[in-house]
Design an enzyme around this catalytic site. Structure first.
Site, short mmCIF file in Angstrom:
data_model
loop_
_atom_site.label_atom_id
_atom_site.label_comp_id
_atom_site.label_asym_id
_atom_site.label_seq_id
_atom_site.Cartn_x
_atom_site.Cartn_y
_atom_site.Cartn_z
N LYS A 140 0.80 -1.19 -0.08
CA LYS A 140 0.18 0.05 -0.18
C LYS A 140 0.90 1.30 0.06
O LYS A 140 1.65 1.51 1.03
CB LYS A 140 -0.87 0.20 1.35
CG LYS A 140 -1.70 1.34 1.15
CD LYS A 140 -2.48 1.49 2.63
CE LYS A 140 -2.79 2.97 2.96
NZ LYS A 140 -3.73 3.00 4.02
N GLY A 175 -7.99 9.09 8.99
CA GLY A 175 -8.36 9.18 10.61
C GLY A 175 -9.69 10.41 10.93
O GLY A 175 -9.92 10.58 12.16
N ALA A 186 -9.66 5.46 3.56
CA ALA A 186 -9.59 6.49 4.59
C ALA A 186 -10.79 7.61 4.63
O ALA A 186 -11.49 7.74 3.51
CB ALA A 186 -8.17 7.55 4.34
N GLY A 187 -11.23 7.87 5.78
CA GLY A 187 -12.00 8.97 5.89
C GLY A 187 -13.32 8.46 6.30
O GLY A 187 -14.39 9.19 6.75
N ASN A 215 -9.11 1.80 9.08
CA ASN A 215 -8.41 1.55 10.41
C ASN A 215 -8.87 2.47 11.45
O ASN A 215 -9.85 1.47 12.23
CB ASN A 215 -7.09 1.73 10.38
CG ASN A 215 -6.14 1.51 11.39
OD1 ASN A 215 -5.16 1.11 11.09
ND2 ASN A 215 -6.62 1.31 12.62
N THR A 216 -9.05 3.51 11.62
CA THR A 216 -9.59 4.31 12.45
C THR A 216 -11.10 4.15 13.01
O THR A 216 -11.37 4.01 14.06
CB THR A 216 -9.06 5.81 12.69
OG1 THR A 216 -8.03 5.90 12.23
CG2 THR A 216 -9.44 6.62 13.92
#
Lengths: 268, 62
Positions: free
Chosen positions: A109, A170, A196-197, A218-219
């Protein structure tokens, strides 16, 4: 209609959800969240081993902490090393090469960050690094802006998929530029992974409804109050969104159109 | 090594350097003077004075 599998560079994954390993409160929560997510591909970061001189002197040694790999079963999960935190093409290429040796695959990645506050990618350096790594035989999955032109250039540079952001890493803001994600899907000949986001399940569903082939997060899971429950929510959301995309939604209309017959009403 | 200066008694192979540091070679990757090493070459690669070494492993990330 196969709504669940995702194929990138000829390899088929059992889930369209890709999850991270960062920011978990404990390894055991991470392990349970991974299981609940149903994800097969899992991202990891490449960092220096912590070496220190023991208190009271002596030879330097590794400061031992349990290794991340002790908590990830390589027979169940496919590890995707990232180049997070790299700010130049050079750093990203070095990190990717190290990740390849530390792991078992030539997948990466690719992140080349251009701005510290937003963590937005540096497109120019990203494209350059993609070209270099593709030449070296890597399967490159670049994290990119939600910019259709950048995505096209990455595809031309040999990227195996393009991974446009939905919003800053995040941030949990959800997909900020819905039209661009749709256009990127329309333009791309490689899988599109929204990376992301994502903040909550509906964001993941929306990404899939727009036609994304997968979602990476992830977050949104690790930072939720109950990461294991959120992981399951994300699994369901990704599947639901994909099914809805394949099913074909109704057009949006300004006014109502009755669902029940307008004839045979009592008293008329 | 990893951005800091370390004193070595003399030239050592990467394998013995990792052993000295108590690092399991199977879970790290090593870069020697900007060249990433194949694990099979840990035995035959020698680290000398002034060399630059990076030793990395996987940590949590997204």
């Amino acid at each position: 209609m196969d709504s669940s599998t995702l194929t990138i560079a000829g390899k088929t994954f059992t889930s369209r959800l890709i999850v991270g390993t960062g920011k978990y409160s404990s390894p055991s929560v991470m392990v349970k969240a991974h299981e609940a997510s149903g994800a097969e591909m899992i991202t990891v970061a490449v960092r220096r081993v912590n070496i220190s001189v023991p208190r009271g002197g002596g030879a330097p040694r590794e400061s031992k902490e349990a290794s991340l790999l002790d908590y990830i079963d390589p027979s169940k999960y496919f590890l995707l090393p990232n180049t997070a935190g790299c700010y130049t093409a050079d750093e990203a290429v070095r990190t990717a090469r190290l990740g390849r040796e530390a792991g078992l695959s030539n997948w990466v990645k690719l992140e080349v960050i251009g701005d510290e506050r937003t963590l937005f990618p540096d497109n120019e350096a990203l494209i350059e690094a993609t070209r270099t790594l593709v030449r070296e035989g890597f399967v490159v999955l670049p994290y990119t802006n939600d910019d259709p032109v950048a995505c096209r250039k990455l595809e031309d540079a040999g990227a195996a998929a393009v991974m446009p952001l939905g919003a800053p890493i995040g941030s949990g803001l959800g997909i900020q530029n819905v039209n661009n994600i749709r256009i990127i899907r329309e333009f791309s000949h490689v899988p599109v992974i929204v990376d992301a986001g994502v903040g909550t399940a509906s964001d993941a569903s929306q990404a899939m409804e727009l036609g994304a082939d997968g979602v990476l997060m992830n977050t949104a899971i690790a930072g939720a109050q109950d990461p294991v429950a959120m992981a399951e929510a994300m699994k369901l959301a990704v599947r639901a969104g994909r099914l809805a995309y394949l099913a074909g939604r109704i057009p949006r209309k300004m006014y109502a159109s009755a669902s029940s017959p307008v004839e045979g009403l009592v008293g008329r | 090594m990893n951005g800091d200066r370390y004193e070595l008694a003399g030239p050592v192979t990467v394998s013995s350097l990792l052993a000295q540091l108590d690092i399991d070679p199977r879970r790290v990757a090593v870069e020697h003077n900007l060249v990433v090493l194949k694990r099979a070459t840990f035995e035959t690669t020698t680290v000398r004075e002034g060399d630059q070494v990076e030793i990395v492993n996987f940590v949590g990330g997204g």
